[in-house]
Write an enzyme that holds these catalytic residues in place. Sequence first.
Site, short mmCIF file in Angstrom:
data_model
loop_
_atom_site.label_atom_id
_atom_site.label_comp_id
_atom_site.label_asym_id
_atom_site.label_seq_id
_atom_site.Cartn_x
_atom_site.Cartn_y
_atom_site.Cartn_z
N HIS A 158 0.81 -1.22 0.00
CA HIS A 158 0.00 0.00 0.00
C HIS A 158 0.84 1.27 0.00
O HIS A 158 0.38 2.31 -0.45
CB HIS A 158 -0.95 0.02 1.20
CG HIS A 158 -2.15 -0.84 1.00
ND1 HIS A 158 -2.15 -2.18 1.31
CD2 HIS A 158 -3.37 -0.57 0.48
CE1 HIS A 158 -3.34 -2.69 1.00
NE2 HIS A 158 -4.09 -1.74 0.49
N GLY A 159 2.04 1.21 0.52
CA GLY A 159 2.85 2.42 0.50
C GLY A 159 4.16 2.27 1.22
O GLY A 159 4.33 1.39 2.08
#
Lengths: 322, 478
Positions: free
Chosen positions: B326-327
């Site tokens: 996700h990041g």
Amino acid sequence: MEEKNRNSFIFNFNMKRFIVHIGIFLAVVGLSCYVVLYQADGATDAFYVKFTSPKQQSLIIGSSRAAQGLHPKVINQNLPNAHIYNYAFSRVHTPYGKPYLESIKEKLETNTTNGIFIVEVNPWSISSKKGEELDDENFSENASYLGKVKNVTAKPNLTYLLNFYGGRNVEIITKKGTNYHGETLFVHDDGWFEVSLKDTEQKNKNRIKSTLGSYKKIREEYKGISDVRLDYLEQTIRFLKKHGDVFLLRLPIDTRMMRIEDTLIPDFDVQMEILANKTEVKYLNLIPKNRDYHYNDGHHLNIQDGRLLSKSIADSIQYYKK
Amino acid sequence: MLFNSIDFAVFLPIVFVLYWFVIQKNLKFQNALVVVASYVFYGWWDYRFLALILFSTLVDYSVGILLNKTEELTRRKLLLWLSISVNIGLLGFFKYYNFFVDNFVQAFSFFGQEIQPNTLNIILPVGISFYTFQTLSYTIDVYRKKLEPTKDFVAFAAFVSFFPQLVAGPIERASNLLPQFYKKRVFNYANAVDGLRQILWGLFKKIVIADNCAQFANVIFNNHTEYTASTLFIGAVFFTFQIYGDFSGYSDIAIGTSRLFGFHLKQNFAFPYFSRDMAEFWRRWHMSLSTWFRDYVYIPLGGSRGSKGRQIRNVFIIFLVSGFWHGANWTFIVWGALNAIYFLPLLILNRNRLNTNVVAEYSMLPSLKELLQIAITFLLTIIAWVFFRADSVNQAIDYLKRMANVSLFSVPSIRPTFLLVLLFLFILIEWAGRRQQYAIEKLWFRFPRIVRLFIYYVLVMIIFLYGGKEQEFIYFQF
């Protein structure tokens, strides 16, 4: 072959049905949306109405100080046949540059020759920000409504409403937009932006203190005078001069705000005098009268004093026109 | 190009008309149009990164062809690793380079060694995490001989870049989407109308629910030290709905748009906030990513086979990797770890497949037990989302600390009535439609058509009137 024809018939029938149904549905939706947007008016936001009024023959241009402080109604009462319209916006959106000049050209009745133009100036309106590389095409306000709304006389102005109106569309109907301090915000038909506050002395003091604090920070974002913006101010004056009399105006502000501005362009008034001489217009510098007026927040005149000042400016214009 | 933009509202009908009217008779041309439209759609944001998609497409197409030509295991493995290295390499460079450099520098400074970081000003290409995973699934399936490699480059390019799901999923499997490019698509009225209905619901979720929640969640999260516990709690609830409305709304628009062009994408969200435990939640949230990780990471690691210890390790790996996907921020890794911790008791007690059906499947309302289970699961997700939303792990911890305060039971200072009413209506509709692919799929079918149309009209007008300020889709950044 028969199968192919049959498939083609089904496709055409299905597709036609789909397109017709969608078309009717979207037409009803589109009409409803249009009716909602048509309700947009002076309560919508601080700028919208200015993009819906017809072309004008006399204009007040400048920042929010002029938008709030200069009352066309008062000026028009004292200058018969002036029909002046307030086309001033804000420090952020209308520093002098190509976008504002182009917008002014759109707003002005092209065959006007005897208009009156009040060009409000202050150090912010001819400065550039740090990191901002200005040239003939590159202005930070290009991306704002000023650069993007080309038709400035449409009602409803769909380009503005669909791209730049920041509220929820329901607020166009309910007229209950963002209201920071419980104030009444309304742009009148003559372009004057009314900011009516329910103030006490203490509240006023606090607001002035807070605004001055903000402007000290904003000052840090600015580099100083911009030759490009100064050049566009000159171009604006020269353009307006073709259509009537131009008056360069610096509005009064709280003395503490003036000190902040003095750090931005220390010789601002000298620069304006030079420009006024060069373009052969009158520079009305009201800074010496700072203490004669009261402000909502240190630099926007309150309604009462705005009226008085507008009357006094109208008198000065009358005087110089003679 | 954003789905909720005027640009897309113009783009979509143009592509639709060209697709069905101009080149409807030629499958090759239709596929080519999909590729061109997809590249325009993507290039609208930044045309420079089209080269990355094209590169990824060329590599995986070639690897697929070459895999088909050899039976030699070493050579096949080499080809597979080539594809993995290229795709993960691109992802790693654009998404994680600075993260690793920064952490490397911090680790050294901890031991008293100061080094000059050589970070780069890298722009994260939109959707890179999605299309790299999609192409990877193709190569892995071909390698596993579960899928015939395609020789049709245009169809493959269309599969990789298919604009409805290019930038934020659902991550489609080649086995589902690619064959659809080989077959002639036939316009079907019912499918197209269904697609529009799903787009409408997606727009409602995004523009009304997510964008309005975002406005308040942003204010509260950005100034969290100034608010009472109850306001912080409501801020976390707003973000919980924001991320659901944003991401599942995007998926609905993507699936609905695909249907307009005769394609069927898989369901990506199945009403996750009505889950009765965390295992069920993860079967219902971002299903295309969860199943991707399940098939290509979890099962190769041994999955639920082997000792409990091995299973626990696998679960942790899968959630940590999912968080990191996700990041490039520790907040996402902690979010993943927290979800693993939530999942663990269910795994240890063998209760992770307890709730595989739809909640209250044969009744209108949930039982008290189900309601309690839903409430607890929802509360756990809210806590986890605080890490997901916060700028740093420290901020998230501080936020949660401040939330665990006696003022939690006071009246929140931010409580926008219109939004709370909208959220209540939204939950009601989602609950009523929880047995469908999306909430309003068949929800009002018992009403006469004219009434149904009126309801859709009302929904459109709510979107128009109550739409929040246009915000980018959160998942674009992933």
